[in-house]
Structures are given as C-alpha cells and as structure tokens.
Design a protein around this motif. Sequence first.
Motif, PDB file in Angstrom:
ATOM      1  N   ARG A 175      46.518  16.563  -5.085  1.00 31.10           N
ATOM      2  CA  ARG A 175      45.643  15.481  -4.651  1.00 31.10           C
ATOM      3  C   ARG A 175      43.874  15.879  -4.698  1.00 31.10           C
ATOM      4  O   ARG A 175      43.307  15.209  -5.188  1.00 31.10           O
ATOM      5  N   LEU A 181      50.445  33.515   2.734  1.00 36.40           N
ATOM      6  CA  LEU A 181      50.855  32.254   3.822  1.00 36.40           C
ATOM      7  C   LEU A 181      52.241  32.382   4.258  1.00 36.40           C
ATOM      8  O   LEU A 181      52.737  32.005   5.403  1.00 36.40           O
ATOM      9  N   GLU A 229      50.326  19.374   6.575  1.00 30.86           N
ATOM     10  CA  GLU A 229      49.296  19.772   5.571  1.00 30.86           C
ATOM     11  C   GLU A 229      48.000  20.297   6.435  1.00 30.86           C
ATOM     12  O   GLU A 229      47.324  21.059   6.152  1.00 30.86           O
ATOM     13  N   GLY A 276      52.118  32.635   7.796  1.00 36.37           N
ATOM     14  CA  GLY A 276      52.458  31.297   8.631  1.00 36.37           C
ATOM     15  C   GLY A 276      53.628  31.111   9.078  1.00 36.37           C
ATOM     16  O   GLY A 276      53.748  30.452  10.306  1.00 36.37           O
ATOM     17  N   MET A 301      48.645  19.187  -2.022  1.00 37.40           N
ATOM     18  CA  MET A 301      47.329  19.211  -1.705  1.00 37.40           C
ATOM     19  C   MET A 301      46.378  19.480  -2.934  1.00 37.40           C
ATOM     20  O   MET A 301      45.255  18.770  -3.287  1.00 37.40           O
ATOM     21  N   VAL A 345      48.994  23.746   7.619  1.00 39.82           N
ATOM     22  CA  VAL A 345      49.044  24.754   6.589  1.00 39.82           C
ATOM     23  C   VAL A 345      47.587  25.153   6.181  1.00 39.82           C
ATOM     24  O   VAL A 345      47.170  26.228   5.880  1.00 39.82           O
ATOM     25  N   GLU A 346      46.570  24.038   6.037  1.00 36.64           N
ATOM     26  CA  GLU A 346      45.371  24.377   5.599  1.00 36.64           C
ATOM     27  C   GLU A 346      44.512  24.839   6.438  1.00 36.64           C
ATOM     28  O   GLU A 346      43.707  25.996   6.196  1.00 36.64           O
ATOM     29  N   LEU A 380      61.104  28.161   4.511  1.00 37.94           N
ATOM     30  CA  LEU A 380      59.946  27.453   4.611  1.00 37.94           C
ATOM     31  C   LEU A 380      58.954  27.514   3.349  1.00 37.94           C
ATOM     32  O   LEU A 380      58.257  26.671   2.802  1.00 37.94           O
ATOM     33  N   GLN A 381      59.006  28.746   2.724  1.00 31.49           N
ATOM     34  CA  GLN A 381      58.289  29.055   1.397  1.00 31.49           C
ATOM     35  C   GLN A 381      58.819  27.868   0.465  1.00 31.49           C
ATOM     36  O   GLN A 381      57.932  27.290  -0.343  1.00 31.49           O
ATOM     37  N   VAL A 422      54.366  30.019  12.929  1.00 33.66           N
ATOM     38  CA  VAL A 422      55.018  28.572  13.282  1.00 33.66           C
ATOM     39  C   VAL A 422      56.134  28.969  14.065  1.00 33.66           C
ATOM     40  O   VAL A 422      56.547  28.298  15.120  1.00 33.66           O
ATOM     41  N   TYR A 426      55.902  25.217   2.506  1.00 34.10           N
ATOM     42  CA  TYR A 426      54.423  25.896   1.887  1.00 34.10           C
ATOM     43  C   TYR A 426      54.064  25.449   0.593  1.00 34.10           C
ATOM     44  O   TYR A 426      53.202  24.946   0.185  1.00 34.10           O
ATOM     45  N   MET A 435      45.897  27.491   8.575  1.00 31.02           N
ATOM     46  CA  MET A 435      46.380  28.807   8.111  1.00 31.02           C
ATOM     47  C   MET A 435      45.668  29.333   7.214  1.00 31.02           C
ATOM     48  O   MET A 435      45.339  30.507   7.212  1.00 31.02           O
ATOM     49  N   ARG A 436      45.737  28.667   6.073  1.00 29.23           N
ATOM     50  CA  ARG A 436      45.134  29.237   4.786  1.00 29.23           C
ATOM     51  C   ARG A 436      43.615  29.629   5.023  1.00 29.23           C
ATOM     52  O   ARG A 436      43.023  30.689   4.593  1.00 29.23           O
ATOM     53  N   ILE A 452      53.760  21.635  -0.201  1.00 35.95           N
ATOM     54  CA  ILE A 452      52.460  21.079   0.573  1.00 35.95           C
ATOM     55  C   ILE A 452      51.449  21.605  -0.326  1.00 35.95           C
ATOM     56  O   ILE A 452      50.142  20.805  -0.510  1.00 35.95           O
ATOM     57  N   VAL A 453      51.247  22.732  -0.292  1.00 33.34           N
ATOM     58  CA  VAL A 453      50.316  23.679  -1.164  1.00 33.34           C
ATOM     59  C   VAL A 453      50.014  22.748  -2.289  1.00 33.34           C
ATOM     60  O   VAL A 453      48.966  22.330  -2.977  1.00 33.34           O
TER      61      VAL A 453
END
Lengths: 258, 230
Positions: free
Chosen positions: A37, B79, B57, B83, A34, B60-61, A22-23, B87, A27, B63-64, A30-31
């Motif tokens: 963006r 995370l 997203e 996370g 983000m 994840v956000e 998943l990392q 999950v 994660y 959780m962060r 996606i991070v």
Amino acid sequence: MQIDWITVAAQIANFLVLVWLLQRLLYRPIVRAMRNREAAISDRFAEAEKREAEAAREAETLKQQQLGLQQRRAAMLAQAQQEAQDLEQRLEAKAHERVAAQRAAWQRQVDRETAAFLVDLRREVAGHVGRVARRVLGDLADVRLEEAMADTFITRLNGLTGKTLDNLRAEAEAGGRITVTSAFDLPDPVRNRLRKAVCAVLHEEAQPDFLRDAQIGCGIQLKVRGQTLHWNVNAYLDDLEKEIGAWMGREDGQEAAE
Amino acid sequence: MGLTPDTWIVVMLGPVPINATIFFTWVVMALLVLSALVVRLRLSQTGDLTAAQNFWEALVETMRTQIREVSGQEPGPYLPFVGTLFVFIAVSNILAVVPGFQPPTGSLSTTTALAICVLIAVPLFGLARRGVGTYLRSYIQPTPLMAPFNIIGEISRTLALAIRLYGNVMSGTVIAGILISIAPFFFPILMQLLGLLTGVIQAYIFAILAMVYIASATHEHHGADAAKGD
C-alpha cells in the motif's frame, strides 16, 4: 510459588508455535500489505507529482499562448484603430473636398445668378431712370430728357481737348463713319443740333448717322471708327451695381455664417 | 483459590492432564490465530480496509516503531518474537476480566517459560547479528574477570523479568479475589478495570525489556548501557 517444569516446557513450545503461526498468518501478510500500500501510495504520489508538473508545464504553455494572443489582439486592435483613423481622415478629407466643390459650384452659380440679376437690374433701372427722369424733367422743368441729354453731350463735345479730340478729328477727317447712338429716338431738332455740334468740333462735312440701341442705356454715344465718346447713365449704374453687389456679398456672408 | 493455575487440571487428554495454564494458553492462542486468519482471509492490499485489518495494522506498525526506536535497527527480524510476547501477554491479561478465565501469565511457569525464551533469544539474536566471536567477547568485557558477573547478570535479569510479570498478574488476580470476599460490590469492578490497564502496561514492559536485552546483545555500545540500567 512453584514452577511446573513440564508446564514450562509446554509453554515454551506453545509460545514458539504461536510465534511461528503469527509470523505466517499475521505479521508477514500485514507488513507485506502495508508495504504494497505504501508503494502504491508512493506511486500515486509520484504520478500525482508528475501530473502536477505536466499540468504546471501546460499551464505555463497556455499562459504563454494566452499572452501571445493578447499581444496579437492588442496589435490587431491597434492596427484596426489606425486603419479606422486613416479611413476616417480620408473620408473626412473627401467630404471636405466634396463640400468645397459643392460650395464652389454653388458660389459660381450664385455669382452667375448675381451677374445675370445685375445685368437685368441694370437694364431695368436704366430704363426706369430714363422714364422717371423724362417725366420729372417734363413735369417740373418742362424740359425734354432727350434735349437735356443732347445739351449735356454737346457741352462735353465742345469741351473736348487733347488727345481724345485729336483722335476723333483724325478718324473723322480720314473719312471714318460717324455714328451717334442713343437708347431712344431723338427728335429732329435735337438731331440737327447734334449734327451741327459734330460738324463744328470734328469735321465740317461730317454726316453722322443716328442709330438707336437700347443696350447703351440712357445716354448718347459718338463713335468714329475705333474712337468713342459717350455720355450716359452707365457710370451711375456702375456705382449702383457696385453698391448692390457689395450689399449682396454681405448678405451671402451672413447667410454662410448662419 | 490457588496462587497458580498450574495445579488446576481442566481436562485430561488421555493420560495427560491439561492444567489451566496450558488450557487457557491454548484459548489465547486460538483467539489470536483465529483473528489472524480472519484478517488474512480478508486482507486488502488497497485502501479499503476491514476493521480487524485496520486494528492489526495499527498495532503492528506501533510495535515496529517501538522496536525501531529501542533498538535503532530495522524491526523485521525482531517483530515476530517481541510482537508475539506483547500480544500474548496483553491478551492474556485483558481476558482476566472474563469470569472463569485464568490468565496464563499468572502462572510462574508461563512467565518462566517466556523468560527462558528471552534468555535463549538474546544470545541467538546477538550471534546472528554480530557473529560468534564478537558476541562471546562481549562477556569478557571490560576484562575476562567480569565474565562470571556478566553471565550472572544475564540470568538474573531474565529471572527478574519472569518474577516481575508473574508477581504483577498473580497479585492482581489475588487482590481481586480478596476484594470480592471483603467487598463484593462495585470495588472489584474498579480493580478489574485497573487490572486491564496494568495488564497492558505489564505486557508493554515485558516486551520492551526483552527488546532492550536483545538490542544490548545486537548492539555493542547500547548493550553496555542497557546492562547497567537493568
């Protein structure tokens, strides 16, 4: 309730694998997406703020330009109005001058016509008065106008005194030509009477010449060189002319007022 | 029906028996990895997001944010661990409504494994952040005499973490089975729906408590308070 330690070990391994997967697959991408963006949005915000600032500056510049244009427009408008006002005043003054000149010319024309009319009138009236007086005197008193005028003239000549008489006598004695002028032909008897009166008053040997001049009006005129004695209806005609002139002046004033 | 899926051998991989706990764990892992792959393959860097990316997203956000609020630190290093705990547990518990699915979290072996992971992760994060000397000195605070109690507290809270999750999930499954045998219509559905809620809440509690333990290890002052609270 029991713990299968083999399962525990397997689950620990499964969990660690899942963390790693998943990392890598979830994660981190996606991070990163983000953050990218957010960075893009921040850039867009910064760009928007920059453009907004530029737009504000341009708006301020346009505002200043518009203000300047308005001020120039107002100044030009004021100048145009002032020039128009000056032009109006000049044209008005010129029109007044032209009207005044036309009025003066018209006035002079009127005066000339009036003077001409008065001269004609005077001549006509004098002739008419003479004719009327002649007829009236003849019809009512059986007296001829010439004789009556001669009598009146002789009476005035006899009644002369002072400086006028002295001057006439001095001229006559000096040999000056003596003329008796009338607007119409005098009959001989009248001429004789006038000749006698002249000889009696001025000089015994005086030989007056009898002349006819329609311009002198209805009357008799005695002239010795520069000295003149006359009696005629001019004085009456002068009064009549004054009255008619005054009457015509009033008429002109009324017309002008109207 | 057994109390643990460890005893249910689903398949044999040669001589190795695969019980339901491991099998359904793999199912959950496969679903999560598949979902992650789908998101990864269609990952958008611009504002045009797919529904899956949007969902992940947001999750994840969230959780962060939770990690940041609990630890007061940047969530980056924590995370993946916290996370994944949330999950994995949440998906396992939610899939419990699927007929035939045995949630791996209903196995004490799974919860023990997760608790052991937390037990190991807490000192690792503490050592990585604070250094060996500083971290080990926290066990002899306020006096060296407290060292055994601190170590016992560390182990007991990990045990409580495992037992709590196992008890809740297992009890939900057992209660659902009992209710089906007593009142087979309607009521079990309500209990299953309630199980969805409690399953997500349990996942949240487990992950938050793990984060609290990690935060206590990585932050000196907060560590003392969290240990007292637990």
